[in-house]
Motif scaffolding. Structure first.
Motif, PDB file in Angstrom:
ATOM      1  N   LEU A   1      19.736  38.239  68.892  1.00 21.21           N
ATOM      2  CA  LEU A   1      18.517  39.053  68.985  1.00 21.21           C
ATOM      3  C   LEU A   1      17.632  38.928  67.748  1.00 21.21           C
ATOM      4  CD1 LEU A   1      16.843  41.234  70.485  1.00 21.21           C
ATOM      5  CD2 LEU A   1      18.303  42.956  69.367  1.00 21.21           C
ATOM      6  N   ASP A   2      18.110  39.426  66.614  1.00 20.65           N
ATOM      7  CA  ASP A   2      17.290  39.489  65.404  1.00 20.65           C
ATOM      8  C   ASP A   2      17.027  38.105  64.830  1.00 20.65           C
ATOM      9  OD1 ASP A   2      17.158  42.245  65.529  1.00 20.65           O
ATOM     10  OD2 ASP A   2      18.917  42.538  64.265  1.00 20.65           O
ATOM     11  N   GLY A   3      15.758  37.744  64.719  1.00 22.14           N
ATOM     12  CA  GLY A   3      15.376  36.453  64.193  1.00 22.14           C
ATOM     13  C   GLY A   3      15.296  35.361  65.235  1.00 22.14           C
ATOM     14  N   THR A   4      15.916  35.588  66.381  1.00 22.47           N
ATOM     15  CA  THR A   4      15.917  34.609  67.465  1.00 22.47           C
ATOM     16  C   THR A   4      14.912  35.002  68.537  1.00 22.47           C
ATOM     17  OG1 THR A   4      18.265  34.206  67.031  1.00 22.47           O
ATOM     18  CG2 THR A   4      17.376  33.381  69.114  1.00 22.47           C
ATOM     19  N   LEU A   5      14.984  36.247  68.970  1.00 19.05           N
ATOM     20  CA  LEU A   5      14.001  36.795  69.909  1.00 19.05           C
ATOM     21  C   LEU A   5      12.988  37.687  69.205  1.00 19.05           C
ATOM     22  CD1 LEU A   5      16.410  37.751  72.840  1.00 19.05           C
ATOM     23  CD2 LEU A   5      14.942  35.727  72.693  1.00 19.05           C
ATOM     24  N   LEU A   6      13.402  38.266  68.085  1.00 22.41           N
ATOM     25  CA  LEU A   6      12.540  39.212  67.370  1.00 22.41           C
ATOM     26  C   LEU A   6      12.194  38.714  65.974  1.00 22.41           C
ATOM     27  CD1 LEU A   6      14.276  42.641  68.145  1.00 22.41           C
ATOM     28  CD2 LEU A   6      12.500  41.467  69.461  1.00 22.41           C
ATOM     29  N   ASP A   7      10.947  38.885  65.593  1.00 26.97           N
ATOM     30  CA  ASP A   7      10.510  38.658  64.212  1.00 26.97           C
ATOM     31  C   ASP A   7      10.857  39.925  63.437  1.00 26.97           C
ATOM     32  OD1 ASP A   7       9.217  38.432  61.792  1.00 26.97           O
ATOM     33  OD2 ASP A   7       7.337  37.705  62.639  1.00 26.97           O
ATOM     34  N   ILE A   8      11.835  39.826  62.553  1.00 28.04           N
ATOM     35  CA  ILE A   8      12.336  40.988  61.817  1.00 28.04           C
ATOM     36  C   ILE A   8      11.810  41.049  60.381  1.00 28.04           C
ATOM     37  CG2 ILE A   8      14.439  41.139  63.204  1.00 28.04           C
ATOM     38  CD1 ILE A   8      15.878  39.640  60.900  1.00 28.04           C
ATOM     39  N   SER A   9      10.954  40.125  60.011  1.00 32.41           N
ATOM     40  CA  SER A   9      10.537  40.027  58.618  1.00 32.41           C
ATOM     41  C   SER A   9       9.821  41.286  58.126  1.00 32.41           C
ATOM     42  CB  SER A   9       9.656  38.797  58.405  1.00 32.41           C
ATOM     43  OG  SER A   9       8.498  38.843  59.225  1.00 32.41           O
ATOM     44  N   SER A  10       8.988  41.884  58.965  1.00 33.21           N
ATOM     45  CA  SER A  10       8.262  43.090  58.544  1.00 33.21           C
ATOM     46  C   SER A  10       9.203  44.269  58.346  1.00 33.21           C
ATOM     47  CB  SER A  10       7.189  43.448  59.580  1.00 33.21           C
ATOM     48  OG  SER A  10       6.171  42.474  59.607  1.00 33.21           O
TER      49      SER A  10
ATOM     50  N   LYS B   1      14.864  53.971  64.182  1.00 33.87           N
ATOM     51  CA  LYS B   1      13.688  53.710  65.015  1.00 33.87           C
ATOM     52  C   LYS B   1      12.426  53.484  64.190  1.00 33.87           C
ATOM     53  CE  LYS B   1      15.368  56.245  69.064  1.00 33.87           C
ATOM     54  NZ  LYS B   1      15.146  57.386  69.986  1.00 33.87           N
ATOM     55  N   ALA B   2      12.295  54.235  63.099  1.00 32.34           N
ATOM     56  CA  ALA B   2      11.080  54.117  62.280  1.00 32.34           C
ATOM     57  C   ALA B   2      10.896  52.697  61.761  1.00 32.34           C
ATOM     58  CB  ALA B   2      11.140  55.095  61.115  1.00 32.34           C
ATOM     59  N   TYR B   3      11.979  52.024  61.431  1.00 33.64           N
ATOM     60  CA  TYR B   3      11.880  50.661  60.909  1.00 33.64           C
ATOM     61  C   TYR B   3      11.959  49.621  62.013  1.00 33.64           C
ATOM     62  CZ  TYR B   3      12.063  52.657  56.265  1.00 33.64           C
ATOM     63  OH  TYR B   3      11.766  53.374  55.134  1.00 33.64           O
ATOM     64  N   LEU B   4      12.748  49.881  63.046  1.00 34.61           N
ATOM     65  CA  LEU B   4      12.801  48.952  64.174  1.00 34.61           C
ATOM     66  C   LEU B   4      11.432  48.789  64.833  1.00 34.61           C
ATOM     67  CD1 LEU B   4      16.156  50.035  65.863  1.00 34.61           C
ATOM     68  CD2 LEU B   4      15.719  47.868  64.689  1.00 34.61           C
ATOM     69  N   ALA B   5      10.597  49.814  64.713  1.00 35.21           N
ATOM     70  CA  ALA B   5       9.253  49.746  65.301  1.00 35.21           C
ATOM     71  C   ALA B   5       8.405  48.644  64.681  1.00 35.21           C
ATOM     72  CB  ALA B   5       8.547  51.097  65.145  1.00 35.21           C
ATOM     73  N   HIS B   6       8.828  48.114  63.530  1.00 34.92           N
ATOM     74  CA  HIS B   6       8.088  47.026  62.889  1.00 34.92           C
ATOM     75  C   HIS B   6       8.414  45.659  63.498  1.00 34.92           C
ATOM     76  CE1 HIS B   6       6.302  49.272  59.486  1.00 34.92           C
ATOM     77  NE2 HIS B   6       7.376  50.035  59.594  1.00 34.92           N
ATOM     78  N   ASP B   7       9.494  45.562  64.263  1.00 46.17           N
ATOM     79  CA  ASP B   7       9.870  44.282  64.869  1.00 46.17           C
ATOM     80  C   ASP B   7       8.873  43.879  65.950  1.00 46.17           C
ATOM     81  OD1 ASP B   7      12.123  44.254  63.307  1.00 46.17           O
ATOM     82  OD2 ASP B   7      13.521  44.720  64.925  1.00 46.17           O
ATOM     83  N   ARG B   8       8.681  42.590  66.092  1.00 49.30           N
ATOM     84  CA  ARG B   8       7.809  42.052  67.128  1.00 49.30           C
ATOM     85  C   ARG B   8       8.522  40.909  67.840  1.00 49.30           C
ATOM     86  NH1 ARG B   8       5.956  46.076  66.013  1.00 49.30           N
ATOM     87  NH2 ARG B   8       3.847  46.651  65.328  1.00 49.30           N
ATOM     88  N   LEU B   9       8.234  40.762  69.117  1.00 45.91           N
ATOM     89  CA  LEU B   9       8.774  39.621  69.837  1.00 45.91           C
ATOM     90  C   LEU B   9       8.213  38.326  69.262  1.00 45.91           C
ATOM     91  CD1 LEU B   9       8.546  40.964  73.477  1.00 45.91           C
ATOM     92  CD2 LEU B   9      10.632  40.082  72.421  1.00 45.91           C
ATOM     93  N   ILE B  10       9.056  37.347  69.078  1.00 45.10           N
ATOM     94  CA  ILE B  10       8.595  36.034  68.647  1.00 45.10           C
ATOM     95  C   ILE B  10       7.789  35.418  69.777  1.00 45.10           C
ATOM     96  CG2 ILE B  10       9.427  33.677  68.182  1.00 45.10           C
ATOM     97  CD1 ILE B  10      11.645  34.995  66.498  1.00 45.10           C
TER      98      ILE B  10
END
Length: 229
Positions: A25-34, A93-102
């Protein structure tokens, strides 16, 4: 967090069964950098430290340099406290909200779903916020199964265990796709193809040293890769 299997089947290793692809999931489907950088900023300021600029921080993380999380902090006790605080925030949730789909991730999942059983595998600890995020991003219907360890160990052994314990039939395993050493080493231990992406927590050069089947910029090339293995 299971979904019902599809009726499509293929032949792998002489046995008939669904063709299965496991996707991180993280980094593969989601951009987690933010998300990671926002936590870096907030935790550094909480501990009276000056956060690195984003580019410096993310470049260091992608080279597996963990010292970037505590700039200028020499005390082991304070490093451990900072690490615990970062871990507390990482899946809220507050930080997960920064993730975006790649870009292209949703379309790739749709393409894969027409020919494969897609299994999501993640070492997230908080299963409640994992489900919340998948719902929020419209991903819940994309997977036959959602495998999560619930303990947060970012470890190849744990990932391979999750697959062995939950994916059936194992003879139908086609590949694992992910952005870290845990994904590559788990796939290698299972004897399946490994599709490494440089869109996440590790650089392409870092991943290549581990010897995956291939290294790609992102997940969009996975359907073609699977057709050719």
């Amino acid at each position: 967090m299971r979904k019902g299997p599809s009726t499509d089947a293929g032949t792998v290793g002489g046995e008939v069964g669904p063709l299965i692809v496991c996707i991180d999931l993280d980094g593969t489907l989601l951009d987690i950098s933010s998300r990671y950088y926002k936590i870096h900023q907030d935790v550094c300021r909480e501990f009276g430290l000056s956060p690195f600029p984003f580019r410096t921080y993310w470049a260091s993380k992608r080279k597996a340099d963990q010292t970037v999380e505590f700039p200028g902090l020499s005390s082991l006790e304070l490093r451990e406290r900072l690490g615990r605080r970062r871990k507390e925030l990482l899946e809220t949730k507050a930080y997960l909200a920064h993730d975006r789909l790649i870009p292209g991730a949703t379309e790739t999942l749709e393409t894969l779903g027409r020919n494969y059983e897609v299994v999501l595998i993640t070492l997230r600890r908080n299963l409640e916020t994992l489900k919340w995020q998948l719902d929020r991003l419209g991903l819940n219907g994309s997977f036959r199964d959602v495998l999560a360890s619930g303990d947060g160990d970012r470890d190849a052994v744990r990932k391979s265990q999750l697959i062995k314990e939950s994916v059936w039939p194992l003879s139908g395993l086609a590949a694992i796709a992910g952005d870290s050493e845990a994904d590559i080493l788990a796939g290698q231990s299972l004897g399946i193809a490994t599709y490494a992406v440089s869109s996440g927590i590790r650089t392409a050069s870092f991943l290549k040293v581990l010897g995956p089947t291939t290294v790609a910029p992102d997940i969009s090339g996975l359907p073609d890769f699977l057709r050719n293995i």
